[in-house]
Design a protein around this motif. Structure first.
Motif, PDB file in Angstrom:
ATOM      1  N   ASN A 117       0.828  -1.209   0.000  1.00  0.00           N
ATOM      2  CA  ASN A 117       0.000   0.000   0.000  1.00  0.00           C
ATOM      3  C   ASN A 117       0.864   1.262   0.000  1.00  0.00           C
TER       4      ASN A 117
ATOM      5  N   ASN B  12       2.126   1.815  -3.452  1.00  0.00           N
ATOM      6  CA  ASN B  12       1.079   2.205  -4.398  1.00  0.00           C
ATOM      7  C   ASN B  12       0.621   3.638  -4.208  1.00  0.00           C
ATOM      8  N   TYR B  13       0.672   4.120  -2.962  1.00  0.00           N
ATOM      9  CA  TYR B  13       0.131   5.445  -2.671  1.00  0.00           C
ATOM     10  C   TYR B  13       1.221   6.401  -2.197  1.00  0.00           C
ATOM     11  N   ARG B  14       2.378   6.304  -2.846  1.00  0.00           N
ATOM     12  CA  ARG B  14       3.490   7.183  -2.496  1.00  0.00           C
ATOM     13  C   ARG B  14       3.229   8.611  -2.981  1.00  0.00           C
ATOM     14  N   SER B  15       3.922   9.540  -2.385  1.00  0.00           N
ATOM     15  CA  SER B  15       3.770  10.953  -2.750  1.00  0.00           C
ATOM     16  C   SER B  15       4.563  11.275  -4.022  1.00  0.00           C
TER      17      SER B  15
ATOM     18  N   GLY C 156       3.681   8.907   2.393  1.00  0.00           N
ATOM     19  CA  GLY C 156       2.962   8.992   1.129  1.00  0.00           C
ATOM     20  C   GLY C 156       1.842  10.017   1.129  1.00  0.00           C
ATOM     21  N   LYS C 157       0.817   9.728   0.340  1.00  0.00           N
ATOM     22  CA  LYS C 157      -0.293  10.680   0.161  1.00  0.00           C
ATOM     23  C   LYS C 157      -1.146  10.842   1.413  1.00  0.00           C
TER      24      LYS C 157
ATOM     25  N   ILE D 231      -4.263   9.439   4.147  1.00  0.00           N
ATOM     26  CA  ILE D 231      -5.695   9.151   4.014  1.00  0.00           C
ATOM     27  C   ILE D 231      -6.452  10.174   4.850  1.00  0.00           C
TER      28      ILE D 231
ATOM     29  N   ARG E 182     -11.954   1.406  -2.640  1.00  0.00           N
ATOM     30  CA  ARG E 182     -10.797   2.190  -3.061  1.00  0.00           C
ATOM     31  C   ARG E 182     -11.220   3.656  -3.177  1.00  0.00           C
TER      32      ARG E 182
ATOM     33  N   ARG F  42      -8.110   8.015  -6.369  1.00  0.00           N
ATOM     34  CA  ARG F  42      -7.483   9.333  -6.489  1.00  0.00           C
ATOM     35  C   ARG F  42      -6.530   9.336  -7.683  1.00  0.00           C
TER      36      ARG F  42
ATOM     37  N   ASP G 177      -3.009   7.172  -8.100  1.00  0.00           N
ATOM     38  CA  ASP G 177      -2.940   5.991  -7.240  1.00  0.00           C
ATOM     39  C   ASP G 177      -2.538   4.767  -8.056  1.00  0.00           C
TER      40      ASP G 177
END
Length: 408
Positions: free
Chosen positions: A312, A315-318, A344-345, A347, A361, A364, A367
């Motif tokens: 995760n 997958n959701y890195r900045s 990361g980004k 939540i 999901r 965004r 993503d």
């Protein structure tokens, strides 16, 4: 021919025995009903206190079934079973009123009882308080007695009633324990059925899907097909869709399998993290920092949890900073809490409960791919261990996942 009153009594008897079963007490046995060990010891202590307060040598907690009186807590006598017909308490307990008799041999309700006449005992002083639950069910009594006549003062009667309420609390504790035991068994059976169903469905779907992807690869290698304008791009799109479906099947199967019976042991957090990083191909990328900690958990499920959380984070890195992940934890006599923090980004607070649901999901921009089962799987693993999972914001941006694991 059975009378209406007889049918009603029979119906009430069945209802009473079913109610006792709800409390984990099996009235079909001709032996004393046995609460769990902790409740039994506590009952014995309460009965002992009742005898001391009332100045009587004997005391019992009686559970009265359709056909018997079962002594499940006793002091001064060995717990036993007698027929309901012979029971002194069975004559008065449904009145829901306390009964204090200085000399049972002079009371018409008890004078011919085998516990009074000498056939079973020679009870003279007898006092009992019905055990009434909040629902109005009366499973039996708390009673004290002696072989000599005596009186109780009002304070002693009041204390006997207080102790009877404490007995009811213990029986309710056993009731809730029995309900939890049944719920746990049902949950295990449900999980087993779910895993079996998911396995069958996954197998039935994977086989044709794998075959389709195999034929697709043959088509992609065919120069005649590749010569057709746009064919290669179309085949790539079909292949990507097929592989995503295959990945989703694997995720669904994994989700159905976790959270069942766990086999906890002392596991090195560093070793579990190393295995998860190796599986994801990031063991040598210097993006993960791990603090050593011993966690009492199922080794396989801890590895799966870390693998999902690391996946995760990737997958959701900045888009604005290089990915950094820290795996740490704290431990005390309550157990351990594993913390996986990324930069990361993140939540949003309003979305944190939502993303713990299966197949949810956020969609965004930017993503990475996923099925929405990663965090749901991690939450299921935590609950299977008797712990919990909580999401919060990493200082400076990102997501921190805290997973608790109770002590052994």
């Amino acid at each position: 021919m059975t009378s209406a009153a007889g049918r009603l009594t029979f119906s009430n008897d069945i209802s009473r025995d079913l109610e006792l079963l709800e409390y984990g007490l099996d009235p079909s046995l001709d032996t004393p009903l046995l609460p769990n060990a902790a409740v039994m010891n506590a009952l014995q202590n309460l009965v002992r206190l009742a005898t001391q307060l009332c100045g009587a040598p004997f005391g019992v907690v009686n559970i009265i079934s359709a056909g018997h009186q079962h002594q499940i807590g006793a002091w001064g006598v060995n717990p036993g079973v007698c027929s309901r017909e012979d029971s002194m308490c069975a004559k008065v307990f449904l009145s829901r009123e306390k009964t204090v008799v200085p000399d049972a041999s002079r009371d018409p309700r008890f004078a011919d009882s085998p516990f009074v006449t000498g056939e079973i005992g020679r009870v003279r002083f007898y006092a009992s308080v019905p055990l009434e639950t909040e629902s109005g069910f009366v499973p039996g009594t708390l009673c004290v007695f002696s072989e000599t006549a005596q009186e109780l003062n009002p304070a002693q009667v009041d204390m006997l009633e207080v102790l009877a309420r404490q007995v009811v609390e213990l029986l309710e504790l056993q009731h809730r324990t029995a309900q939890l035991d049944r719920a746990y068994v049902e949950l295990e059976e449900s999980n087993a059925r779910l895993a079996g169903f998911a396995g069958r469905v996954s197998h039935d779907l994977r086989s044709p899907l794998t075959t389709m992807l195999g034929y697709l690869e043959l088509l992609q290698d065919d120069p005649k097909i590749n010569a057709v304008p746009g064919a290669a791009e179309d085949l790539d799109m079909i292949g990507a869709s097929g592989r995503r479906m295959l990945a989703m099947l694997e995720d669904v199967l994994t989700y159905s399998r976790v959270g069942g019976r766990v086999q906890p042991e002392n596991v090195s957090l560093q070793a579990a993290a190393d295995e998860a990083m190796w599986d994801l191909g990031i063991a040598d990328q210097n993006i993960v920092e791990v603090q050593e900690l011993t966690v009492y958990a199922d080794r396989v499920q801890l590895r799966a949890l870390l693998q999902n959380l690391l996946s995760n984070a990737m997958n959701y890195r900045s888009d604005h900073r290089g990915l950094q992940i820290r795996i740490s934890g704290v431990s005390n006599y309550h157990g351990s809490t594993v913390l996986v923090a990324d930069n990361g980004k993140g939540i949003a607070p309003e979305d944190r409960s939502k993303v713990l649901e299966p197949l949810v999901r956020l969609h965004r921009d930017g993503d990475g791919p996923g099925t929405g089962l990663g965090l749901a799987t991690c939450s299921t693993i935590a609950k299977a261990h008797g712990g919990d999972l909580m999401l919060s914001e990493t200082p400076g941006g990102g997501t921190t996942v805290a997973v608790s694991f109770p002590a052994a």
